[in-house]
Design an enzyme around this catalytic site. Structure first.
Site, PDB file in Angstrom:
ATOM      1  N   LYS A 142      -7.708 -16.144  20.059  1.00 19.45           N
ATOM      2  CA  LYS A 142      -8.793 -15.158  20.123  1.00 19.45           C
ATOM      3  C   LYS A 142     -10.079 -15.792  19.611  1.00 19.45           C
ATOM      4  O   LYS A 142     -10.110 -16.352  18.512  1.00 19.45           O
ATOM      5  CB  LYS A 142      -8.442 -13.918  19.299  1.00 19.45           C
ATOM      6  CG  LYS A 142      -9.469 -12.791  19.412  1.00 19.45           C
ATOM      7  CD  LYS A 142      -8.950 -11.529  18.755  1.00 19.45           C
ATOM      8  CE  LYS A 142      -9.986 -10.408  18.783  1.00 19.45           C
ATOM      9  NZ  LYS A 142     -10.393 -10.056  20.163  1.00 19.45           N
ATOM     10  N   HIS A 169      -4.555 -11.257  14.801  1.00 19.68           N
ATOM     11  CA  HIS A 169      -4.535 -11.582  16.228  1.00 19.68           C
ATOM     12  C   HIS A 169      -4.001 -12.988  16.449  1.00 19.68           C
ATOM     13  O   HIS A 169      -3.904 -13.785  15.510  1.00 19.68           O
ATOM     14  CB  HIS A 169      -5.937 -11.472  16.838  1.00 19.68           C
ATOM     15  CG  HIS A 169      -6.357 -10.056  17.123  1.00 19.68           C
ATOM     16  ND1 HIS A 169      -6.822  -9.212  16.143  1.00 19.68           N
ATOM     17  CD2 HIS A 169      -6.371  -9.333  18.272  1.00 19.68           C
ATOM     18  CE1 HIS A 169      -7.120  -8.033  16.673  1.00 19.68           C
ATOM     19  NE2 HIS A 169      -6.843  -8.079  17.972  1.00 19.68           N
TER      20      HIS A 169
END
Length: 246
Positions: A139, A135
């Site tokens: 995040k 990610h």
């Protein structure tokens, strides 16, 4: 046909902006408010009378947001990760009490849901599994909700799942990933990424890799729209995962 009235909470974020765009351009839906930090969610619900609130905010506030939504007798669609099993149970009870539905989706991409489904099926035959999830570096949670949900589905289909042996290895803390449902999950956080996941299954003399890559956040929008279209026909309570709608 009546219009579905939608509030997007977290409308200034990357997912929120895409959701605002998708709802605005979908026939049969109308965006009645886009909220973010500094807005009063409860007041907006009282003033706009939405049918559903979509939450893409922050793990620190998502539980309180869902409670506010349900207490005003509105359906909730939650894309914010960070809700624990301990959070889900009281939210389920509250949703049933108010005869509304909460749909919590770790991932709205149809391809990601299929990847999880296929991984759970494959683990019945190749019960050594590891998950690598990638990610963007902003995040805030790790591992991702998608990875945890994948591990849960695999464990559900294959209760005797075997994680890679760690007992005889000299390991530094978390070098082999964090164990969830007996499966090592490795989290990568780098700029330039959005959301990708690979499930690697191993057997005697072979491996099988299942991978889903998100090229843009538009990939999540068909799932979001599907959730808005179907949520009012679902039974009251909490559902976890978009697969319940497919």
């Amino acid at each position: 046909m009546s219009m579905i009235k939608v509030i997007v909470n977290g409308a200034d974020g990357k997912m929120g902006k895409e959701t605002v765009k998708a709802v605005t351009h979908t026939q049969g839906m109308t965006l009645v408010a886009g909220l973010d930090k500094g807005h009063d969610l409860s007041l907006a619900i009282q003033e706009q009378h939405p049918d559903v609130v979509i939450d893409f905010t922050h793990p620190d506030v998502v539980k309180d947001n869902v409670i506010k939504i349900l207490r005003q007798h509105v359906h909730a669609i939650v894309g914010t990760t960070g809700l624990t099993q301990e959070d889900l149970e009281p939210l389920d009870s509250l949703a049933q009490e108010h005869q509304k539905t909460v749909l919590v989706c770790p991932n709205f991409a149809i391809g990601a849901v299929l990847m999880m489904k296929y991984a759970a099926e494959a683990a019945r035959y190749l019960p050594r599994v590891e998950i690598i999830e990638f990610h963007h570096d902003k995040k805030v949670d790790a591992p991702s909700g998608t990875a945890i949900k994948t591990a849960a589905l695999i464990q559900e289909s294959t209760p005797k799942i075997k994680s890679s042996s760690q007992e005889s290895q000299l390991l530094r803390s978390k070098a082999r990933g964090a164990l969830h449902y007996g499966i090592p999950i490795h989290s990568v956080r780098l700029p330039g990424m959005i959301a990708n996941q690979e499930v690697i299954l191993g057997g005697l003399g072979q491996t099988l890799s299942l991978r889903h890559d998100t090229i843009s956040r538009e990939a999540f929008m068909p799932g979001v729209i599907l959730a808005v279209e179907k949520i009012m026909s679902l039974d009251p309570g909490l559902l976890y995962g978009l697969e319940h709608l497919l």
